[in-house]
Design an enzyme around this catalytic site. Structure first.
Site, mmCIF file in Angstrom:
data_model
loop_
_atom_site.group_PDB
_atom_site.id
_atom_site.type_symbol
_atom_site.label_atom_id
_atom_site.label_comp_id
_atom_site.label_asym_id
_atom_site.label_seq_id
_atom_site.Cartn_x
_atom_site.Cartn_y
_atom_site.Cartn_z
ATOM 1 N NE ARG A 256 -10.048 -20.313 26.444
ATOM 2 C CZ ARG A 256 -9.230 -20.635 27.469
ATOM 3 N NH1 ARG A 256 -7.917 -20.567 27.325
ATOM 4 N NH2 ARG A 256 -9.736 -21.024 28.621
ATOM 5 C CE1 TYR B 149 -13.178 -5.004 5.356
ATOM 6 C CE2 TYR B 149 -12.396 -5.027 7.614
ATOM 7 C CZ TYR B 149 -13.382 -5.289 6.686
ATOM 8 O OH TYR B 149 -14.567 -5.852 7.103
ATOM 9 C CG ASP C 51 -5.468 -7.872 5.107
ATOM 10 O OD1 ASP C 51 -5.748 -8.893 4.439
ATOM 11 O OD2 ASP C 51 -6.312 -7.244 5.775
ATOM 12 C CE LYS D 129 -14.279 -10.422 3.975
ATOM 13 N NZ LYS D 129 -13.282 -9.426 4.327
HETATM 14 C C1 LIG Z 1 -12.962 -8.637 5.472
HETATM 15 C C2 LIG Z 1 -11.597 -8.132 5.644
HETATM 16 C C3 LIG Z 1 -11.006 -8.040 6.908
HETATM 17 C C4 LIG Z 1 -11.766 -8.376 8.192
HETATM 18 O O1 LIG Z 1 -12.070 -9.735 8.270
HETATM 19 P P1 LIG Z 1 -13.375 -10.321 9.023
HETATM 20 O O2 LIG Z 1 -13.268 -11.781 8.741
HETATM 21 O O3 LIG Z 1 -14.575 -9.673 8.413
HETATM 22 O O4 LIG Z 1 -13.226 -9.994 10.457
HETATM 23 C C5 LIG Z 1 -9.695 -7.602 6.988
HETATM 24 N N1 LIG Z 1 -9.002 -7.253 5.879
HETATM 25 C C6 LIG Z 1 -9.549 -7.311 4.653
HETATM 26 C C7 LIG Z 1 -8.730 -6.910 3.475
HETATM 27 C C8 LIG Z 1 -10.848 -7.752 4.483
HETATM 28 O O5 LIG Z 1 -11.382 -7.796 3.264
#
Ligand SMILES: *Cc1c(COP(=O)(O)O)cnc(C)c1O
Length: 384
Positions: free
Chosen positions: A49, A101, A173, A198
């Site tokens: 961890r 998001y 982000d 992603k």
């Molecule tokens: C998918 C996404 C998230 C969240 O991420 P997870 O891996 O699904 O927890 C946050 N910000 C954006 C822009 C996203 O596309």
């Protein structure tokens, strides 16, 4: 060695051949614990961890791609964002992009609001509006650029300047853009956050997140939270990310090629009311996109007018799979109003412009001609 080129860094940083065996690919270390020579005397690893060699290799790699000093990997994008909010105190305020998001809005509104963290939303395309929306307790300006699903941009350098003038951090982000397309830390941001689920992992087989920083003190605070709260990714997921990121540059080039071709086709098609894609010269912020990004990504959205038309279009797609998520090698399509953004109230969606006729496409890396044929025939179905 300090590599300059993006693809070279993606392939080599954190991934030197294994010193004990010469293995070219970093081993997957599944061990939860590590032998100590004497109590407290170890080689930097005591419990997985806290630290794990495979995770550490991935963290070094993504830090290098974003030009940060350190990166901290999390079990999901949401866990990474949640860790960032934990840097704040009750009474603090977050100023955030309006077109955010959906999961981030949910985390802010339904989890952190009960701990007296308040959030207001502002159109981060407009620096004057952002400037006016800061409050004395604002500690964080939290932005997405390009936004999901409308592909609106914020000027990162200007946002950093505003945040710092008001005594706040800038968080970007960078999930949609990836460090291949833009590197917010080099433009003044304090934190970059990713859903590695992603584009970074890119094959729709990992859920993960990361925060990248350039200030070592902030890095140490987040590393403490990673261990203390424990939302760590598994070593296997880190290994998959390391494997995937090697092709990030190549993938982004093909994602962009496909998205641009589809955007051009749709822009010229009478069945489409509007195309949102920063790579089109008609995008209202195309100039900013060219300054700030070196790749316009595979994401675009189409305004088809009504929910019925959006559904008909989606039904007629063959190659694009109807699914949430984005950034994988395979093309996906979604209907934000009923899928990714369904948890937001209709009034909110209307205010930010997420209509019932909006369709979002995540263009994969298939052959351009095949994707064009698929979209063209689904658009034809709208004419009948
Ligand atoms: C998918 C996404 C998230 C969240 O991420 P997870 O891996 O699904 O927890 C946050 N910000 C954006 C822009 C996203 O596309």
């Amino acid at each position: 060695m300090n590599y300059r080129g993006f693809a070279t860094r993606a392939i080599h940083v954190g991934q030197e051949p294994d010193p004990t065996t010469g293995a070219v690919i970093p081993p997957l270390y599944l061990s939860s614990t590590y032998a100590q020579e004497a109590p407290g005397k170890h080689r930097g690893f005591e419990y997985s961890r806290t630290n794990n060699p495979t995770r550490q290799a991935w963290e070094r790699n993504i830090a290098a791609l974003e030009e940060g000093t350190d990166a901290i990997a999390f079990a999901s994008g949401m866990a990474a964002i949640d860790a960032l909010v934990r840097l704040l105190r009750p009474g603090d305020h977050i100023l955030a992009s309006a077109d955010l998001y959906g999961g981030t809005v949910r985390l802010f509104e339904r989890v952190w609001s009960t701990f007296q963290i308040s959030v207001t939303y502002v159109d981060t395309r407009q620096p004057e509006a952002v400037d006016a929306a800061f409050q004395p307790q604002t500690r964080m300006l939290y932005i997405e650029t390009p936004t999901n699903p409308l592909l609106q941009l914020a000027d990162i350098a200007t946002m950093a300047e505003l945040a710092h003038r008001h005594g706040a951090w800038l968080v970007v982000d960078n999930t949609f853009a990836t460090p291949y397309a833009q590197q917010p830390l080099t433009l003044g941001a304090d934190f970059v956050v990713h859903s590695t689920t992603k584009y970074l992992a890119g094959h729709s087989d990992v859920v993960g997140g990361a925060v990248v920083i350039r200030d070592p003190d902030l890095g140490a605070r987040l590393r403490f939270l990673q261990n203390a709260a424990g939302a760590v990714p598994s070593p296997f997921e880190c290994w998959l990310c390391l494997r995937s990121v090697k092709t990030l540059a190549l993938r982004m080039q093909q994602h962009e090629r496909n998205a641009l071709a589809i955007a051009e086709l749709c822009a010229a098609h009478p069945a489409v009311r509007a195309v949102h894609y920063p790579g089109l010269p008609t995008h209202p912020q195309h100039g900013l996109a060219r300054r700030q990004m070196r790749n316009f990504t595979g994401m675009l959205s189409l305004e088809l007018g009504t929910a019925e038309r959006a559904h008909r279009f989606l039904r007629h797609l063959r190659l694009f799979t109807l699914a949430e998520s984005l950034g994988g090698v395979e093309s996906l399509a979604s209907h934000p109003a009923t899928m990714t953004h369904a948890s937001l109230d209709p009034e909110w969606r209307r205010r930010v412009g997420i209509t019932d006729g909006l369709v979002r496409l995540s263009c994969g890396i298939e052959d351009t001609e095949d994707l064009l044929t698929d979209v063209a025939s689904a658009l034809e179905a709208l004419e009948r």
